[in-house]
Design an enzyme around this catalytic site. Structure first.
Site, PDB file in Angstrom:
ATOM      1  CB  CYS A   2      33.771  55.051 -59.868  1.00 15.57           C
ATOM      2  SG  CYS A   2      35.510  55.099 -59.116  1.00 15.57           S
ATOM      3  NE  ARG A  27      30.330  58.987 -64.577  1.00 13.56           N
ATOM      4  CZ  ARG A  27      29.380  59.341 -63.923  1.00 13.56           C
ATOM      5  NH1 ARG A  27      28.284  59.808 -64.171  1.00 13.56           N
ATOM      6  NH2 ARG A  27      29.482  59.718 -62.563  1.00 13.56           N
ATOM      7  CD1 TRP A  74      39.732  58.463 -63.280  1.00 15.86           C
ATOM      8  CD2 TRP A  74      39.526  59.030 -61.016  1.00 15.86           C
ATOM      9  NE1 TRP A  74      40.611  59.571 -63.277  1.00 15.86           N
ATOM     10  CE2 TRP A  74      40.278  59.902 -61.995  1.00 15.86           C
ATOM     11  CE3 TRP A  74      39.480  59.091 -59.608  1.00 15.86           C
ATOM     12  CZ2 TRP A  74      40.912  61.019 -61.444  1.00 15.86           C
ATOM     13  CZ3 TRP A  74      40.181  60.199 -59.220  1.00 15.86           C
ATOM     14  CH2 TRP A  74      40.830  61.176 -60.025  1.00 15.86           C
ATOM     15  CG  ASN A 100      30.742  56.943 -57.990  1.00 21.96           C
ATOM     16  OD1 ASN A 100      31.855  57.528 -57.802  1.00 21.96           O
ATOM     17  ND2 ASN A 100      30.040  57.435 -58.618  1.00 21.96           N
ATOM     18  N   GLY A 101      32.838  56.755 -54.781  1.00 25.90           N
ATOM     19  CA  GLY A 101      33.132  57.508 -53.857  1.00 25.90           C
ATOM     20  C   GLY A 101      34.199  57.229 -53.022  1.00 25.90           C
ATOM     21  CD  GLU A 466      38.156  76.431 -70.647  1.00 23.82           C
ATOM     22  OE1 GLU A 466      38.353  76.503 -69.367  1.00 23.82           O
ATOM     23  OE2 GLU A 466      37.529  75.581 -71.374  1.00 23.82           O
ATOM     24  CE  LYS A 470      39.061  72.373 -72.050  1.00 22.86           C
ATOM     25  NZ  LYS A 470      37.822  72.935 -71.262  1.00 22.86           N
ATOM     26  CD  GLU A 473      40.646  69.110 -69.269  1.00 28.94           C
ATOM     27  OE1 GLU A 473      40.494  70.295 -70.150  1.00 28.94           O
ATOM     28  OE2 GLU A 473      39.648  68.713 -68.496  1.00 28.94           O
ATOM     29  CG  HIS A 489      52.723  91.968 -60.589  1.00 32.24           C
ATOM     30  ND1 HIS A 489      53.380  92.942 -60.121  1.00 32.24           N
ATOM     31  CD2 HIS A 489      51.910  92.406 -61.446  1.00 32.24           C
ATOM     32  CE1 HIS A 489      52.824  94.170 -60.309  1.00 32.24           C
ATOM     33  NE2 HIS A 489      51.890  93.838 -61.271  1.00 32.24           N
ATOM     34  CE  LYS A 584      32.118  66.138 -70.370  1.00 34.81           C
ATOM     35  NZ  LYS A 584      32.731  67.216 -70.693  1.00 34.81           N
TER      36      LYS A 584
HETATM   37  C1  AGP Z   1      37.219  70.956 -68.158  1.00 31.27           C
HETATM   38  O1  AGP Z   1      37.700  70.528 -69.410  1.00 31.27           O
HETATM   39  C2  AGP Z   1      37.452  69.990 -67.353  1.00 31.27           C
HETATM   40  N1  AGP Z   1      37.291  68.720 -67.632  1.00 31.27           N
HETATM   41  C3  AGP Z   1      37.175  70.304 -65.629  1.00 31.27           C
HETATM   42  O2  AGP Z   1      37.977  71.331 -65.344  1.00 31.27           O
HETATM   43  C4  AGP Z   1      35.782  70.367 -65.496  1.00 31.27           C
HETATM   44  O3  AGP Z   1      35.136  71.597 -66.031  1.00 31.27           O
HETATM   45  C5  AGP Z   1      35.548  70.441 -63.959  1.00 31.27           C
HETATM   46  O4  AGP Z   1      35.663  69.164 -63.391  1.00 31.27           O
HETATM   47  C6  AGP Z   1      34.166  70.761 -63.621  1.00 31.27           C
HETATM   48  O5  AGP Z   1      33.063  69.938 -64.181  1.00 31.27           O
HETATM   49  P1  AGP Z   1      31.487  70.132 -63.999  1.00 31.27           P
HETATM   50  O6  AGP Z   1      31.278  71.492 -64.962  1.00 31.27           O
HETATM   51  O7  AGP Z   1      30.859  69.114 -64.254  1.00 31.27           O
HETATM   52  O8  AGP Z   1      31.150  70.664 -62.487  1.00 31.27           O
END
Ligand code: AGP
Length: 589
Positions: A2, A27, A74, A100-101, A466, A470, A473, A489, A584
């Site tokens: 948000c 965001r 959001w 927001n929250g 990572e 990606k 996501e 394992h 974001k």
């Molecule tokens: C990364 O591609 C993601 N969007 C997500 O995992 C992100 O890295 C995570 O939410 C942490 O965000 P920050 O670095 O703003 O704390």
């Protein structure tokens, strides 16, 4: 997640609010809306969908009034519906609220208010509008009513409210949520992210937990008891660039190509600060990294570098779990929080708890003046500029650059480290060029697979993780990244004919063992995609990387994996910049 904007002056508020919300779009959100006050009337327009659509369908730009609030939502509590979009109003349509929250005790408050108030949404936020209504009806000002609301609600929040009874005034508060105020003469701004008004002013003050801030002709901060508190204004030194794709189809591709510059900028640090931090890390009895998502994978690379270059062992604990370890965190603990946004609620929670226990907090942050930066004893900025794509790319590389810088400094080799990272950086442009078409073709081959696995050893394990993050996501393909040795394992049971397995195996001391693990998947029909400087008979497809020193491989291996995720998303018809369900800046727990 948000985003909140608020504006008051003697000019129309709607255009400023909408520009502000546009800046917060990156965001991640599912609905949008604004409310303004004019001639004793509250004008409100909101709906599900992209800001531009909501704006057109509800003529938001036509909402008259010089004071207003806006929001991109959001969803957390209540589905993605018009009723649940913000702003939320009281029964009499006199008060509007954006939030927001999460308000934890909203059900109990709703039950209390239900008989006297008409609720139109399923959100936790709406109770704030009705509580304010209750207190304003008792004769309180909006500010005093907000102070009373704060005593009733529990949770994390940034809240802004307006009332027709007090035109020209905005009242806001926060607890564990971001909120910043800006001023430019008689134009007053409030937002959950300074980017929302950066094109108007760089003169900002941060709202602290428990503050009630009133914006009208003045900006006045008071605490929970109503006593004035001093919140200094300062100029944030952040060049405002209109986010544009500059000819690229998506921000994500633009940001991947900005990587070399991002690394160079990250290396431009105050050497005394780096030296001081490095010394403190070496001296600390216990060092713990905390971060989420991509930032946590950067921390895993950092852990390896600190160990390999400086013989310093550290732990890495994900943000959402860190506070559960608070029994072991004390004044002998040095916490290094890594976060692009600096507003990740999970990280904030752990850092807060660690601070309470006496720990020292260092942080590596991109967003200047963000909550985590302000909670830290020392903070290093990534300096990579705003990152618009939800998937972190260039910010990850900046985080790695700073971790190299710290690790080399801990080994008393700062200048050598800077030079070496710069040298590797020069080869990254080549990685993007060499691999673009090839990776796009590979993405075309694997786009219909349901699962994909990434394996590597040593420092590149974090890169496997990572790469998988990606891919899932933005392409929505299930993906897992793991140390190659861990495969047998359990996960090996999932490998079948045609399953893509991305094997990161640079020609370092992990090469043969990683290749042996790749052979185990190949024997079960896997489609092996090798990431290495040399092709090998084991690989069905080969992604070429430049040879470098073992510790620098993460810088060259991650770029093709970002490209693989990007092209997979595009091949599947997804928008890589705005993946479904994700935000974001993750400002809720
Ligand atoms: C990364 O591609 C993601 N969007 C997500 O995992 C992100 O890295 C995570 O939410 C942490 O965000 P920050 O670095 O703003 O704390």
């Amino acid at each position: 997640m948000c985003g909140i904007v608020g504006f008051t002056s003697d000019e129309p508020a709607a255009p400023v609010l909408l520009r502000g919300l546009k800046c917060l779009e990156y965001r991640g959100y599912d609905s949008a809306g604004i409310a303004t006050i004019c001639n004793g009337q509250l004008n409100c327009g909101k709906d599900v969908g992209k800001l531009d659509e909501v704006c057109t369908n509800h003529n938001l730009i036509g909402l008259v009034g010089n004071t207003g609030i806006g929001h991109v939502r959001w969803a957390t509590h209540g589905g993605v519906t018009m009723e649940n979009a913000h702003p939320h109003c009281d029964c009499k349509q006199e008060i509007a609220v954006v939030h927001n929250g999460i308000i934890d005790n909203y059900e109990e408050l709703r039950a209390e208010l239900r008989s006297e108030h008409c609720f139109k949404s399923q959100t936790d936020t709406e109770i704030v509008a009705h509580l304010l209504e209750e207190y304003v009806e008792e004769g309180l000002s909006l500010e005093a009513a907000m102070r009373k609301v704060v005593r009733r609600i529990r949770g994390t929040y940034s809240i802004a409210a307006i009332s027709v009874r007090e035109p020209g005034r905005l009242v806001a508060t926060r607890k564990d949520g971001p909120l910043v105020v800006g001023r430019d003469g008689n134009r007053k701004f409030i937002a959950s992210d300074a980017l929302a008004f950066m094109e108007h002013t760089h003169d900002v003050a941060y709202v602290e937990d428990g503050d009630i801030v009133v914006l009208d002709e003045d900006i006045v901060f008071t605490n929970e008891d109503g006593a004035a508190v001093d919140r200094a204004f300062k100029t944030i030194d952040w060049r405002w660039d209109e986010p544009t794709k500059q000819g690229y189809d998506y921000y994500m591709m633009k940001e991947i190509t900005e990587t070399p510059d991002a690394i160079r900028c990250a290396l431009e640090q105050d050497k005394d600060l780096i030296l001081d931090m490095a010394m403190n890390i070496l001296r600390a009895k216990q060092v713990v990294f905390t971060a989420c998502g991509t930032s946590r994978y950067a921390a895993l690379v950092g852990r390896y570098l600190f160990s390999r270059l400086a013989g310093k062992f550290c732990d890495v604990i994900m943000g959402s779990e860190f506070h559960y370890f608070s029994d072991s965190v004390d004044k002998n603990t040095l916490v290094i929080a890594i976060s692009q946004s600096g507003e990740t609620a999970d990280v904030i929670q752990g850092v807060k708890k660690a601070r309470e226990n006496g720990a020292t907090i260092f942080s590596m942050i991109n967003m200047i003046g963000s909550s985590i930066a302000r909670m830290s004893d020392r903070s290093i900025y990534l300096n990579c500029g705003p990152e618009i794509g939800v998937a972190a790319t260039k910010s990850f590389m900046s985080q790695l650059a700073i971790l190299y810088l710290l690790a080399f400094t801990m080994a008393n080799r700062m200048d050598e480290g800077i030079q070496k990272v710069r040298d590797v950086c020069d080869t990254i442009e080549g990685v993007i060029e060499t691999n673009g078409l090839r990776v796009e073709r590979i993405a075309g081959l694997t786009k219909h697979n349901n699962s994909c696995y990434y394996i590597a050893r040593g420092i590149n394990f974090a890169i496997a993780a990572e790469g998988a993050l990606k891919l899932k996501e933005i392409s929505y393909i299930h993906a897992e990244g793991m140390p190659a040795g861990e495969l047998k394992h359990g996960t090996l049971a999932l490998i079948e004919k045609g399953t893509p397995v991305v094997v990161i195996c640079p020609k370092d001391y992990t090469f043969e063992e990683t290749l042996a693990n790749a052979a185990e998947t190949k024997a079960r029909g896997a489609f092996v995609i090798g990431v290495s400087e040399e092709n090998h008979a084991m690989f069905d497809e080969w992604i070429e990387i430049h040879a470098t020193e073992e510790i620098f491989y993460p810088l060259v291996t991650v770029v093709p994996l970002q490209l693989l995720a990007y092209y997979s998303a595009v091949a599947r018809g997804n928008d890589p910049d705005r993946p479904r369900n994700l935000a974001k800046s993750v400002t809720v727990k």
